[in-house]
Motif scaffolding. Structure first.
Motif, PDB file in Angstrom:
ATOM      1  N   GLU A 158       0.828  -1.201   0.000  1.00  0.00           N
ATOM      2  CA  GLU A 158       0.000   0.000   0.000  1.00  0.00           C
ATOM      3  C   GLU A 158       0.871   1.263   0.000  1.00  0.00           C
ATOM      4  N   ILE A 159       1.949   1.243   0.759  1.00  0.00           N
ATOM      5  CA  ILE A 159       2.864   2.387   0.774  1.00  0.00           C
ATOM      6  C   ILE A 159       3.476   2.573  -0.605  1.00  0.00           C
ATOM      7  N   ALA A 160       3.888   1.473  -1.224  1.00  0.00           N
ATOM      8  CA  ALA A 160       4.468   1.553  -2.570  1.00  0.00           C
ATOM      9  C   ALA A 160       3.460   2.101  -3.565  1.00  0.00           C
ATOM     10  N   ALA A 161       2.204   1.666  -3.472  1.00  0.00           N
ATOM     11  CA  ALA A 161       1.170   2.147  -4.399  1.00  0.00           C
ATOM     12  C   ALA A 161       0.957   3.649  -4.257  1.00  0.00           C
ATOM     13  N   ARG A 162       1.017   4.146  -3.029  1.00  0.00           N
ATOM     14  CA  ARG A 162       0.858   5.593  -2.838  1.00  0.00           C
ATOM     15  C   ARG A 162       2.047   6.352  -3.435  1.00  0.00           C
ATOM     16  N   LEU A 163       3.240   5.807  -3.293  1.00  0.00           N
ATOM     17  CA  LEU A 163       4.414   6.450  -3.878  1.00  0.00           C
ATOM     18  C   LEU A 163       4.330   6.471  -5.402  1.00  0.00           C
ATOM     19  N   VAL A 164       3.821   5.400  -5.998  1.00  0.00           N
ATOM     20  CA  VAL A 164       3.624   5.350  -7.449  1.00  0.00           C
ATOM     21  C   VAL A 164       2.656   6.442  -7.884  1.00  0.00           C
ATOM     22  N   ALA A 165       1.540   6.552  -7.177  1.00  0.00           N
ATOM     23  CA  ALA A 165       0.529   7.549  -7.537  1.00  0.00           C
ATOM     24  C   ALA A 165       1.062   8.972  -7.370  1.00  0.00           C
ATOM     25  N   GLU A 166       1.827   9.208  -6.326  1.00  0.00           N
ATOM     26  CA  GLU A 166       2.331  10.560  -6.049  1.00  0.00           C
ATOM     27  C   GLU A 166       3.369  11.025  -7.062  1.00  0.00           C
ATOM     28  N   THR A 167       4.056  10.090  -7.715  1.00  0.00           N
ATOM     29  CA  THR A 167       5.153  10.472  -8.620  1.00  0.00           C
ATOM     30  C   THR A 167       4.829  10.226 -10.094  1.00  0.00           C
ATOM     31  N   ALA A 168       3.637   9.752 -10.389  1.00  0.00           N
ATOM     32  CA  ALA A 168       3.281   9.416 -11.774  1.00  0.00           C
ATOM     33  C   ALA A 168       3.460  10.626 -12.690  1.00  0.00           C
ATOM     34  N   GLY A 169       4.116  10.415 -13.831  1.00  0.00           N
ATOM     35  CA  GLY A 169       4.284  11.465 -14.818  1.00  0.00           C
ATOM     36  C   GLY A 169       5.383  12.458 -14.529  1.00  0.00           C
ATOM     37  N   THR A 170       6.150  12.256 -13.446  1.00  0.00           N
ATOM     38  CA  THR A 170       7.231  13.183 -13.108  1.00  0.00           C
ATOM     39  C   THR A 170       8.562  12.644 -13.632  1.00  0.00           C
ATOM     40  N   ALA A 171       9.610  13.474 -13.547  1.00  0.00           N
ATOM     41  CA  ALA A 171      10.938  13.043 -13.972  1.00  0.00           C
ATOM     42  C   ALA A 171      11.572  12.104 -12.956  1.00  0.00           C
ATOM     43  N   ARG A 172      10.948  11.967 -11.795  1.00  0.00           N
ATOM     44  CA  ARG A 172      11.429  11.049 -10.774  1.00  0.00           C
ATOM     45  C   ARG A 172      10.265  10.151 -10.373  1.00  0.00           C
ATOM     46  N   GLU A 173      10.053   9.179 -11.196  1.00  0.00           N
ATOM     47  CA  GLU A 173       8.860   8.337 -11.103  1.00  0.00           C
ATOM     48  C   GLU A 173       9.169   7.051 -10.353  1.00  0.00           C
ATOM     49  N   VAL A 174       8.211   6.622  -9.541  1.00  0.00           N
ATOM     50  CA  VAL A 174       8.296   5.345  -8.834  1.00  0.00           C
ATOM     51  C   VAL A 174       7.389   4.347  -9.541  1.00  0.00           C
ATOM     52  N   ARG A 175       7.942   3.164  -9.825  1.00  0.00           N
ATOM     53  CA  ARG A 175       7.155   2.088 -10.421  1.00  0.00           C
ATOM     54  C   ARG A 175       7.396   0.807  -9.628  1.00  0.00           C
ATOM     55  N   THR A 176       6.535  -0.167  -9.804  1.00  0.00           N
ATOM     56  CA  THR A 176       6.693  -1.438  -9.101  1.00  0.00           C
ATOM     57  C   THR A 176       6.671  -2.603 -10.087  1.00  0.00           C
ATOM     58  N   VAL A 177       7.365  -3.671  -9.690  1.00  0.00           N
ATOM     59  CA  VAL A 177       7.316  -4.943 -10.411  1.00  0.00           C
ATOM     60  C   VAL A 177       7.098  -6.032  -9.378  1.00  0.00           C
ATOM     61  N   ALA A 178       6.631  -7.176  -9.821  1.00  0.00           N
ATOM     62  CA  ALA A 178       6.325  -8.273  -8.903  1.00  0.00           C
ATOM     63  C   ALA A 178       7.564  -9.127  -8.632  1.00  0.00           C
ATOM     64  N   ASN A 179       7.688  -9.577  -7.401  1.00  0.00           N
ATOM     65  CA  ASN A 179       8.722 -10.534  -7.002  1.00  0.00           C
ATOM     66  C   ASN A 179       8.051 -11.613  -6.168  1.00  0.00           C
ATOM     67  N   PRO A 180       7.369 -12.569  -6.822  1.00  0.00           N
ATOM     68  CA  PRO A 180       6.545 -13.542  -6.086  1.00  0.00           C
ATOM     69  C   PRO A 180       7.315 -14.366  -5.067  1.00  0.00           C
ATOM     70  N   THR A 181       8.589 -14.651  -5.317  1.00  0.00           N
ATOM     71  CA  THR A 181       9.347 -15.488  -4.388  1.00  0.00           C
ATOM     72  C   THR A 181       9.731 -14.735  -3.119  1.00  0.00           C
ATOM     73  N   GLY A 182       9.826 -13.409  -3.198  1.00  0.00           N
ATOM     74  CA  GLY A 182      10.282 -12.622  -2.069  1.00  0.00           C
ATOM     75  C   GLY A 182      11.774 -12.654  -1.862  1.00  0.00           C
ATOM     76  N   ARG A 183      12.499 -13.416  -2.673  1.00  0.00           N
ATOM     77  CA  ARG A 183      13.950 -13.515  -2.520  1.00  0.00           C
ATOM     78  C   ARG A 183      14.628 -12.261  -3.058  1.00  0.00           C
TER      79      ARG A 183
END
Length: 359
Positions: free
Chosen positions: A60-85
């Motif tokens: 949820e924290i990551a999702a808020r960071l993505v939304a807050e930075t969308a379209g900026t020159a310093r953008e946060v994005r996420t990818v999945a890491n199902p194993t957690g390793r």
């Protein structure tokens, strides 16, 4: 080594991808990302967070960071890491990133101002393919402050420059690292079988291939220690276990510093058992070790509160004994599993006695 590609039009410095593998990092994730976004760097920065299966509100924290930075020159994005390793998350973030310079940061790591700017400059000045600096442990509780003191002292971690500091120089490994993308692509990223010690293993391959790994005290990342004795014990047991795997996978990579903790475990164990069964004189071994720990704690604990100072010997013993025990009990099957994952056609891998484990 080729120069870092020229920056995009309108940007004075090359664009940078920051990769972060995270799992249950709700306590520090926002602060860590905000430190990245606030970097004093005249170039684009993207942050790619690899999300493991967290049990807290990290996602949820990551999702808020993505939304807050969308379209900026310093953008946060996420990818999945199902194993957690961690190594799998790092590779997923590398694949999901775009830029020629790749900066590794953990979800509980805090970059100092100017970190990225200094690292990019040093990549060009030194010709290195990976640069890094000091893992500056800093606690928020008395226990964490005790662990931080242990992790930044020679009695705790030996002469590792990225823990204790030193002069700028070529190094075997560095903390986290700022890489040229081309070297990560050439090496195939991190070996995902290495649950721990993946940084050391990658840097070993880089150096074997002729790449320069560079340490500098100009770079510093604030690190938050494990919050409990149990968590610290598990962390250092895993460190020792996986460092043994590295020595089996890359014959000749061991050094005396890595043998000190297992030697201490054997000496203390022999002293306790032998003192009870054979001669009380053997108790001098654990007694001498304990005396050294107490003396070292008084020296390294200057400036700590009384409660933190009282816990420093516990932190030191936990780190030494658990690292050493993990190294001594590391099952050979872990190394065989890593070797089995190697691409077909790679050279034979030998164990520490020179015997072929796989080819």
């Amino acid at each position: 080594m080729n120069a870092i590609p020229a920056p995009a039009a309108g940007s004075a410095r090359p664009a940078v991808s920051v990769i972060m593998p995270v799992l249950n990092e709700s306590r520090h994730l926002r602060e860590s990302v905000e430190r990245i976004l606030a970097q004093e760097y005249d170039g684009d920065i993207e942050v790619v967070i690899a999300l493991g299966p967290s049990g807290d509100d990290t996602d949820e924290i990551a999702a808020r960071l993505v939304a807050e930075t969308a379209g900026t020159a310093r953008e946060v994005r996420t990818v999945a890491n199902p194993t957690g390793r961690t190594p799998a998350g790092l590779n997923a973030a590398i694949r999901g990133s775009r830029y020629p310079v790749v900066v590794r940061v953990d979800g509980h790591g805090l970059l100092t101002p100017g970190y990225i700017d200094t690292a990019v400059r040093l990549l060009d000045e030194t010709g290195a393919v990976n640069v890094g600096g000091i893992m500056h442990a800093e606690g928020e509780t008395d226990w964490e402050r005790a662990v931080a003191a242990a992790m930044t002292s020679r009695i705790g971690v030996g002469n590792a420059a990225f823990h204790t500091g030193g002069v700028a120089a070529e190094a075997a490994t560095v903390y986290l690292g700022v890489f040229r993308r081309e070297v990560l692509e050439k090496q195939g990223g991190y070996n995902e079988e290495f649950i721990r010690a993946q940084d050391w293993e990658l840097n070993y391959r880089i150096r074997q291939d002729g790449g320069l790994v560079w340490f500098t005290p100009e770079l510093r990342v604030t690190y938050r220690p494990r919050p409990t004795v149990r968590a610290l014990a598990r962390q250092y047991r895993d460190y020792g276990r996986w460092r043994r795997v590295v020595t089996r996978y890359h014959r000749g990579s061991v050094n005396l510093r890595y043998l000190a903790p297992p030697a201490a475990v054997l000496a203390v164990g022999l002293g306790l058992v032998g003192g009870a069964l054979l001669s009380p004189w053997l108790l001098v071994l654990p007694g001498g070790y304990l005396a050294g720990i107490l003396a070292g704690s008084l020296r390294e604990g200057r400036g700590l509160s009384a409660r933190a100072l009282a816990q420093l010997p516990v932190a030191l013993v936990t780190m030494h004994m658990c690292w050493g025990w993990g190294f001594l009990t590391s099952p050979r099957s872990l190394a065989r599993r890593v070797i089995a994952s190697a691409a077909p056609g790679t050279r034979a891998v030998t164990d520490e006695h020179g015997g072929v484990l796989s080819s």
